[in-house]
Design a protein around this motif. Structure first.
Motif, short mmCIF file in Angstrom:
data_model
loop_
_atom_site.label_atom_id
_atom_site.label_comp_id
_atom_site.label_asym_id
_atom_site.label_seq_id
_atom_site.Cartn_x
_atom_site.Cartn_y
_atom_site.Cartn_z
N LEU A 159 0.86 -1.19 0.00
CA LEU A 159 0.00 0.00 0.00
C LEU A 159 0.89 1.23 0.00
CD1 LEU A 159 -2.69 -0.77 2.73
CD2 LEU A 159 -3.07 -0.58 0.26
N TYR A 160 0.46 2.23 -0.72
CA TYR A 160 1.14 3.52 -0.72
C TYR A 160 0.27 4.47 0.08
CZ TYR A 160 4.01 1.41 -4.26
OH TYR A 160 4.87 0.57 -4.92
N MET A 161 0.90 5.09 1.10
CA MET A 161 0.16 5.93 2.04
C MET A 161 0.87 7.26 2.21
SD MET A 161 -0.59 2.88 4.77
CE MET A 161 -1.54 3.91 5.86
N PRO A 162 0.41 8.26 1.52
CA PRO A 162 -0.74 8.35 0.63
C PRO A 162 -0.41 7.86 -0.78
CG PRO A 162 0.26 10.49 0.84
CD PRO A 162 1.02 9.57 1.76
N ARG B 168 2.66 8.49 -3.03
CA ARG B 168 3.95 7.86 -2.75
C ARG B 168 4.25 6.71 -3.71
NH1 ARG B 168 5.59 12.16 -1.58
NH2 ARG B 168 5.00 13.06 0.40
N ARG B 169 3.26 6.30 -4.49
CA ARG B 169 3.49 5.27 -5.51
C ARG B 169 4.60 5.71 -6.47
NH1 ARG B 169 -1.39 4.42 -6.51
NH2 ARG B 169 -1.62 2.51 -5.31
N VAL B 170 4.72 7.01 -6.68
CA VAL B 170 5.74 7.53 -7.59
C VAL B 170 7.15 7.15 -7.13
CG1 VAL B 170 6.04 9.84 -6.55
CG2 VAL B 170 6.27 9.54 -9.01
N TRP B 171 7.35 6.94 -5.82
CA TRP B 171 8.66 6.57 -5.32
C TRP B 171 9.14 5.23 -5.86
CZ3 TRP B 171 7.71 7.97 0.50
CH2 TRP B 171 7.84 9.36 0.67
N SER B 172 8.22 4.36 -6.23
CA SER B 172 8.60 3.04 -6.73
C SER B 172 8.87 3.03 -8.23
CB SER B 172 7.49 2.02 -6.43
OG SER B 172 7.34 1.87 -5.05
N LEU B 173 8.44 4.05 -8.93
CA LEU B 173 8.61 4.04 -10.39
C LEU B 173 10.05 3.90 -10.84
CD1 LEU B 173 5.90 6.64 -11.46
CD2 LEU B 173 5.74 4.14 -11.41
N PRO B 174 11.02 4.59 -10.22
CA PRO B 174 12.41 4.40 -10.66
C PRO B 174 13.03 3.09 -10.20
CG PRO B 174 12.19 6.41 -9.33
CD PRO B 174 10.90 5.68 -9.27
N ARG C 142 5.23 4.85 3.22
CA ARG C 142 4.57 5.98 3.88
C ARG C 142 5.43 7.23 3.87
NH1 ARG C 142 2.88 4.03 9.63
NH2 ARG C 142 5.05 3.44 9.79
N ASP C 143 4.76 8.33 4.16
CA ASP C 143 5.45 9.60 4.34
C ASP C 143 6.42 9.50 5.52
OD1 ASP C 143 4.31 11.19 2.34
OD2 ASP C 143 2.63 11.80 3.60
N PRO C 144 7.40 10.39 5.56
CA PRO C 144 8.25 10.46 6.75
C PRO C 144 7.41 10.77 7.99
CG PRO C 144 9.16 11.78 4.96
CD PRO C 144 7.79 11.35 4.53
N VAL D 123 13.90 4.88 4.15
CA VAL D 123 14.56 4.66 2.87
C VAL D 123 14.38 5.91 2.01
CG1 VAL D 123 14.66 3.22 0.79
CG2 VAL D 123 14.00 2.20 2.98
N LYS D 124 15.47 6.64 1.81
CA LYS D 124 15.47 7.81 0.92
C LYS D 124 14.29 8.75 1.18
CE LYS D 124 18.07 5.45 -2.60
NZ LYS D 124 18.28 5.16 -3.99
N GLY D 125 14.06 9.08 2.43
CA GLY D 125 13.00 10.01 2.79
C GLY D 125 11.64 9.39 2.97
N ALA D 126 11.52 8.10 2.76
CA ALA D 126 10.25 7.41 2.96
C ALA D 126 10.36 6.50 4.17
CB ALA D 126 9.91 6.56 1.73
#
Length: 114
Positions: free
Chosen positions: A9-12, A15-21, A68-70, A100-103
């Motif tokens: 789950l991406y919360m919010p 945050r799904r964009v973090w997985s794209l790269p 999740r967000d920080p 992990v990298k701000g998440a």
């Protein structure tokens, strides 16, 4: 942190964009909330299914990886995000969290299954 077959789950949802790269980082994980991918929806985040569908999918899962967000960030008030938080709080326990990298990436499992 997840294992093949775990849910994610991406919360919010943004945050799904973090997985794209890093698609390999989430390979094998089932996205419980995704309706249309970022490519299919022509958005950065994709679109998500309604809250009741998310709830039902979460209740079928035994382990959920939450991206999740920080800590300390305000929570989103939209219905889907409230459902994610409520179901995790009521039916799951936090196993471990890693920054992990701000998440924050947290593995949740059913009580006693960490």
């Amino acid at each position: 942190m997840g294992e093949p077959g775990d849910a994610i789950l991406y919360m919010p949802l943004r945050r799904r964009v973090w997985s794209l790269p890093y698609p390999d980082a989430v390979a094998g994980l089932r996205d419980l909330a995704l309706d249309r991918s970022p490519v299919a929806s022509r958005t950065l985040y994709g679109t998500e299914v309604p809250g009741p569908v998310i709830r039902s999918s979460m209740l079928e899962a035994s382990r959920i990886v939450a991206v999740r967000d920080p800590a300390g960030q305000p929570v989103d008030a939209i219905a889907q995000e409230a459902v994610k938080r409520d179901v995790l709080a009521a039916y799951f326990e936090e196993c471990r969290t890693r920054e992990v990298k701000g998440a924050r990436v947290t593995v949740f499992a059913r009580p006693g299954a960490c």
